[in-house]
Design an enzyme around this catalytic site. Sequence first.
Site, mmCIF file in Angstrom:
data_model
loop_
_atom_site.group_PDB
_atom_site.id
_atom_site.type_symbol
_atom_site.label_atom_id
_atom_site.label_comp_id
_atom_site.label_asym_id
_atom_site.label_seq_id
_atom_site.Cartn_x
_atom_site.Cartn_y
_atom_site.Cartn_z
ATOM 1 N N SER A 138 -6.336 1.846 -4.250
ATOM 2 C CA SER A 138 -5.500 1.540 -5.422
ATOM 3 C C SER A 138 -5.071 0.080 -5.424
ATOM 4 O O SER A 138 -4.933 -0.538 -4.360
ATOM 5 C CB SER A 138 -4.246 2.414 -5.403
ATOM 6 O OG SER A 138 -3.391 2.071 -6.471
ATOM 7 N N TYR A 151 3.295 5.232 -1.223
ATOM 8 C CA TYR A 151 1.914 5.399 -1.705
ATOM 9 C C TYR A 151 1.118 4.121 -1.424
ATOM 10 O O TYR A 151 0.001 4.165 -0.909
ATOM 11 C CB TYR A 151 1.974 5.691 -3.204
ATOM 12 C CG TYR A 151 0.648 5.776 -3.931
ATOM 13 C CD1 TYR A 151 -0.182 6.888 -3.793
ATOM 14 C CD2 TYR A 151 0.236 4.764 -4.806
ATOM 15 C CE1 TYR A 151 -1.385 6.973 -4.489
ATOM 16 C CE2 TYR A 151 -0.947 4.844 -5.504
ATOM 17 C CZ TYR A 151 -1.754 5.946 -5.345
ATOM 18 O OH TYR A 151 -2.939 6.034 -6.047
HETATM 19 N N1 LIG Z 1 -4.498 7.708 -11.871
HETATM 20 C C1 LIG Z 1 -4.227 6.493 -11.435
HETATM 21 O O1 LIG Z 1 -3.528 5.692 -12.108
HETATM 22 C C2 LIG Z 1 -4.791 6.000 -10.123
HETATM 23 C C3 LIG Z 1 -4.715 4.630 -9.845
HETATM 24 C C4 LIG Z 1 -5.208 4.166 -8.623
HETATM 25 C C5 LIG Z 1 -5.776 5.042 -7.734
HETATM 26 N N2 LIG Z 1 -5.840 6.360 -8.028
HETATM 27 C C6 LIG Z 1 -6.438 7.261 -7.033
HETATM 28 O O2 LIG Z 1 -7.535 7.906 -7.624
HETATM 29 C C7 LIG Z 1 -7.779 9.123 -6.915
HETATM 30 C C8 LIG Z 1 -8.013 10.237 -7.903
HETATM 31 O O3 LIG Z 1 -6.821 10.462 -8.637
HETATM 32 P P1 LIG Z 1 -6.793 10.826 -10.192
HETATM 33 O O4 LIG Z 1 -6.150 9.712 -10.892
HETATM 34 O O5 LIG Z 1 -8.139 11.265 -10.612
HETATM 35 O O6 LIG Z 1 -5.737 11.998 -10.239
HETATM 36 P P2 LIG Z 1 -5.898 13.587 -10.177
HETATM 37 O O7 LIG Z 1 -6.767 14.048 -11.283
HETATM 38 O O8 LIG Z 1 -4.510 14.111 -10.077
HETATM 39 O O9 LIG Z 1 -6.684 13.796 -8.810
HETATM 40 C C9 LIG Z 1 -6.059 13.904 -7.564
HETATM 41 C C10 LIG Z 1 -6.935 14.817 -6.748
HETATM 42 O O10 LIG Z 1 -6.424 14.943 -5.429
HETATM 43 C C11 LIG Z 1 -6.499 16.327 -5.101
HETATM 44 N N3 LIG Z 1 -5.578 16.703 -4.045
HETATM 45 C C12 LIG Z 1 -4.262 16.380 -3.941
HETATM 46 N N4 LIG Z 1 -3.757 16.944 -2.846
HETATM 47 C C13 LIG Z 1 -4.762 17.651 -2.262
HETATM 48 C C14 LIG Z 1 -4.864 18.466 -1.095
HETATM 49 N N5 LIG Z 1 -3.820 18.680 -0.290
HETATM 50 N N6 LIG Z 1 -6.053 19.028 -0.814
HETATM 51 C C15 LIG Z 1 -7.125 18.836 -1.625
HETATM 52 N N7 LIG Z 1 -7.097 18.087 -2.728
HETATM 53 C C16 LIG Z 1 -5.922 17.493 -3.036
HETATM 54 C C17 LIG Z 1 -6.136 17.012 -6.396
HETATM 55 O O11 LIG Z 1 -6.457 18.390 -6.315
HETATM 56 P P3 LIG Z 1 -5.829 19.455 -7.357
HETATM 57 O O12 LIG Z 1 -6.711 19.368 -8.565
HETATM 58 O O13 LIG Z 1 -5.942 20.741 -6.634
HETATM 59 O O14 LIG Z 1 -4.409 19.018 -7.602
HETATM 60 C C18 LIG Z 1 -7.001 16.223 -7.338
HETATM 61 O O15 LIG Z 1 -8.344 16.648 -7.264
HETATM 62 C C19 LIG Z 1 -6.573 9.335 -6.002
HETATM 63 O O16 LIG Z 1 -6.908 8.962 -4.691
HETATM 64 C C20 LIG Z 1 -5.548 8.374 -6.558
HETATM 65 O O17 LIG Z 1 -4.623 7.963 -5.572
HETATM 66 C C21 LIG Z 1 -5.368 6.861 -9.215
#
Ligand SMILES: NC(=O)c1ccc[n+]([C@@H]2O[C@H](COP(=O)([O-])OP(=O)(O)OC[C@H]3O[C@@H](n4cnc5c(N)ncnc54)[C@H](OP(=O)(O)O)[C@@H]3O)[C@@H](O)[C@H]2O)c1
Length: 245
Positions: A138, A151
């Site tokens: 991130s 985070y």
């Molecule tokens: N959205 C943003 O603004 C942003 C910015 C920078 C980086 N990121 C990073 O991008 C990545 C993907 O995030 P996203 O934005 O696509 O959000 P998201 O759709 O909420 O995805 C998060 C994922 O992590 C999984 N997860 C969380 N805890 C878990 C656990 N204990 N065991 C297994 N799976 C788990 C969630 O599973 P469930 O579906 O079961 O909840 C979901 O698949 C993350 O690493 C996040 O930190 C996001």
Amino acid sequence: MKRILITGATSAIAQETARLFAADGAALLLVGRDSDKLAAVADDLRARGAEKVETEIVDLIDLARCSRLIDEAVEKLGGLDALLVAQGTLPDQAECEADPLKTLFEFSLNAMGPITLLLRGAAYFENRRSGCLAVITSIAGVRGRKTNYIYGSAKATVSTFLEGLRGRLCGTGVSVVDIRPGFVDTPMTAHLPKQALFATPESVGARIYRAMIAGDDVVYTPWFWRWIALVLQLIPRRIFVKLSI
Ligand SMILES: NC(=O)c1ccc[n+]([C@@H]2O[C@H](COP(=O)([O-])OP(=O)(O)OC[C@H]3O[C@@H](n4cnc5c(N)ncnc54)[C@H](OP(=O)(O)O)[C@@H]3O)[C@@H](O)[C@H]2O)c1
């Protein structure tokens, strides 16, 4: 890139990347904790042309389980060409500050799980002298901001780890891709007010796909976050501590 392990495969961003690999006819092992969501993602990817889609229900806070996933992927897919680590949570900063155990839990999920997967993946790919290790970190890892440093520091840990790992694997044919998105409109940020800097999971997912194919090293997405990161890094510490960002 034919055989890919994706952890946190129900992530909105990872799903978009997986769709592009599916259209190429890739074989995928999807790992996540929610069986219904995972089954829906798997069906979607099969319909989009994936040669094979396997699923594995895993709570990725379980580090011992993380440590076995590379071997399981090799077995289920008949080998492995790439790992994409996408799991993550955006914790409540105030709750974490009040509870060190919650902070450690979040740190484990956002940093220790990915590092466990990377160590196993690096050993496998180094031996084969090819492969791709990709992690969604991130922009939050670029500096420790007072509003988001739990985070941010977990993501920074992974980015620093990736930098060292890239050095270790230099010349082996293994690429190490650190994807640093800015704000993306996904379930993780559903509670945040949306503003102009928000990107779509489609555009970020497509950038990850291209970066993995090209074997890029550090990718800011959208591109302008590279310049925002640079500005953030240049702000003197005595000014930075006073900013409410
Ligand atoms: N959205 C943003 O603004 C942003 C910015 C920078 C980086 N990121 C990073 O991008 C990545 C993907 O995030 P996203 O934005 O696509 O959000 P998201 O759709 O909420 O995805 C998060 C994922 O992590 C999984 N997860 C969380 N805890 C878990 C656990 N204990 N065991 C297994 N799976 C788990 C969630 O599973 P469930 O579906 O079961 O909840 C979901 O698949 C993350 O690493 C996040 O930190 C996001």
